[in-house]
Motif scaffolding. Structure first.
Motif, PDB file in Angstrom:
ATOM      1  N   MET A   1      33.794  41.653  36.968  1.00  0.00           N
ATOM      2  CA  MET A   1      34.875  40.754  36.674  1.00  0.00           C
ATOM      3  C   MET A   1      34.944  39.688  37.763  1.00  0.00           C
ATOM      4  O   MET A   1      34.887  39.988  38.939  1.00  0.00           O
ATOM      5  CB  MET A   1      36.190  41.542  36.621  1.00  0.00           C
ATOM      6  N   PHE A   2      35.052  38.423  37.377  1.00  0.00           N
ATOM      7  CA  PHE A   2      35.175  37.310  38.304  1.00  0.00           C
ATOM      8  C   PHE A   2      36.614  36.817  38.298  1.00  0.00           C
ATOM      9  O   PHE A   2      37.296  36.826  37.282  1.00  0.00           O
ATOM     10  CB  PHE A   2      34.322  36.107  37.848  1.00  0.00           C
ATOM     11  N   SER A   3      37.062  36.325  39.448  1.00  0.00           N
ATOM     12  CA  SER A   3      38.327  35.603  39.500  1.00  0.00           C
ATOM     13  C   SER A   3      38.288  34.656  40.681  1.00  0.00           C
ATOM     14  O   SER A   3      37.580  34.875  41.648  1.00  0.00           O
ATOM     15  CB  SER A   3      39.519  36.558  39.627  1.00  0.00           C
ATOM     16  N   SER A   4      39.034  33.563  40.604  1.00  0.00           N
ATOM     17  CA  SER A   4      39.093  32.622  41.723  1.00  0.00           C
ATOM     18  C   SER A   4      40.240  33.025  42.638  1.00  0.00           C
ATOM     19  O   SER A   4      41.088  33.829  42.277  1.00  0.00           O
ATOM     20  CB  SER A   4      39.294  31.189  41.204  1.00  0.00           C
ATOM     21  N   SER A   5      40.253  32.441  43.840  1.00  0.00           N
ATOM     22  CA  SER A   5      41.273  32.819  44.813  1.00  0.00           C
ATOM     23  C   SER A   5      42.682  32.453  44.346  1.00  0.00           C
ATOM     24  O   SER A   5      43.644  33.058  44.770  1.00  0.00           O
ATOM     25  CB  SER A   5      40.976  32.175  46.163  1.00  0.00           C
ATOM     26  N   ASP A   6      42.800  31.461  43.471  1.00  0.00           N
ATOM     27  CA  ASP A   6      44.136  31.119  42.984  1.00  0.00           C
ATOM     28  C   ASP A   6      44.419  31.714  41.600  1.00  0.00           C
ATOM     29  O   ASP A   6      45.421  31.405  40.977  1.00  0.00           O
ATOM     30  CB  ASP A   6      44.342  29.603  42.965  1.00  0.00           C
ATOM     31  N   ASP A   7      43.523  32.597  41.125  1.00  0.00           N
ATOM     32  CA  ASP A   7      43.672  33.318  39.861  1.00  0.00           C
ATOM     33  C   ASP A   7      43.840  32.426  38.632  1.00  0.00           C
ATOM     34  O   ASP A   7      44.330  32.878  37.605  1.00  0.00           O
ATOM     35  CB  ASP A   7      44.848  34.309  39.931  1.00  0.00           C
ATOM     36  N   SER A   8      43.414  31.167  38.718  1.00  0.00           N
ATOM     37  CA  SER A   8      43.521  30.308  37.546  1.00  0.00           C
ATOM     38  C   SER A   8      42.307  30.445  36.629  1.00  0.00           C
ATOM     39  O   SER A   8      42.342  29.970  35.515  1.00  0.00           O
ATOM     40  CB  SER A   8      43.715  28.850  37.965  1.00  0.00           C
ATOM     41  N   LEU A   9      41.250  31.094  37.082  1.00  0.00           N
ATOM     42  CA  LEU A   9      40.063  31.350  36.276  1.00  0.00           C
ATOM     43  C   LEU A   9      39.700  32.821  36.388  1.00  0.00           C
ATOM     44  O   LEU A   9      39.771  33.397  37.464  1.00  0.00           O
ATOM     45  CB  LEU A   9      38.862  30.549  36.793  1.00  0.00           C
ATOM     46  N   SER A  10      39.306  33.417  35.288  1.00  0.00           N
ATOM     47  CA  SER A  10      38.836  34.800  35.360  1.00  0.00           C
ATOM     48  C   SER A  10      37.918  35.085  34.185  1.00  0.00           C
ATOM     49  O   SER A  10      37.900  34.368  33.196  1.00  0.00           O
ATOM     50  CB  SER A  10      40.007  35.782  35.385  1.00  0.00           C
ATOM     51  N   SER A  11      37.138  36.161  34.327  1.00  0.00           N
ATOM     52  CA  SER A  11      36.215  36.593  33.280  1.00  0.00           C
ATOM     53  C   SER A  11      36.038  38.094  33.402  1.00  0.00           C
ATOM     54  O   SER A  11      36.000  38.637  34.501  1.00  0.00           O
ATOM     55  CB  SER A  11      34.867  35.891  33.454  1.00  0.00           C
ATOM     56  N   ASP A  12      35.936  38.770  32.272  1.00  0.00           N
ATOM     57  CA  ASP A  12      35.721  40.215  32.285  1.00  0.00           C
ATOM     58  C   ASP A  12      34.242  40.571  32.158  1.00  0.00           C
ATOM     59  O   ASP A  12      33.901  41.735  32.004  1.00  0.00           O
ATOM     60  CB  ASP A  12      36.512  40.886  31.141  1.00  0.00           C
TER      61      ASP A  12
END
Length: 144
Positions: free
Chosen positions: A1-12
């Protein structure tokens, strides 16, 4: 799972797709993998390259014989290189007692003893491999 430091982008999934990337998406991204036995996390820093944009030049009034400084600021990745011009003539460091000092995103053109001949229109050009931008600054006479 990816996420950016500001949690505005993510992927499972194992892939994070960022359509229409912009400079504002640069930053640190975190990938977390887990199963019944362990969790592992890796971080990746994403750099987004973009051409320079320069702040509007601020005209400067200086009294004859005084010190005058013209400043040019550019936002760019990779960092911009600067060139200064008077009319169509490029100015180099040390030319006619003028000093050019570049420090990161800022370039300064300094006159140590302003004369009547120094007054006029100057152009700062910021350049990187993706493009260029410029701004004009007027050095004008000011009464004491």
């Amino acid at each position: 799972m990816f996420s950016s430091s500001d949690d505005s982008l993510s992927s499972d999934s194992e892939v994070l797709e960022i359509p229409f990337i912009s400079r504002y998406r640069a930053g640190v991204y975190e990938c977390t993998a887990s199963n019944d036995i362990a969790v592992d996390t890796q971080t990746v820093e994403l750099t987004v390259n973009y051409p320079p944009s320069v702040s509007d030049g601020r005209d400067v009034g200086v009294t004859l014989g005084q010190r005058g400084v013209l400043q040019c600021e550019a936002d760019a990745v990779p960092e911009a290189d600067f060139e200064w011009y008077r009319d169509d003539r490029r100015i180099f460091n040390g030319f006619d007692g003028i000093e050019i000092e570049d420090s990161g995103a800022l370039s300064k053109l300094t006159f140590y003893n302003v004369s009547e001949a120094d007054y006029g229109n100057y152009t700062c050009v910021a350049i990187n491999k993706l493009g260029s931008a410029n701004t004009s600054i007027i050095l004008y006479g000011k009464l004491q």
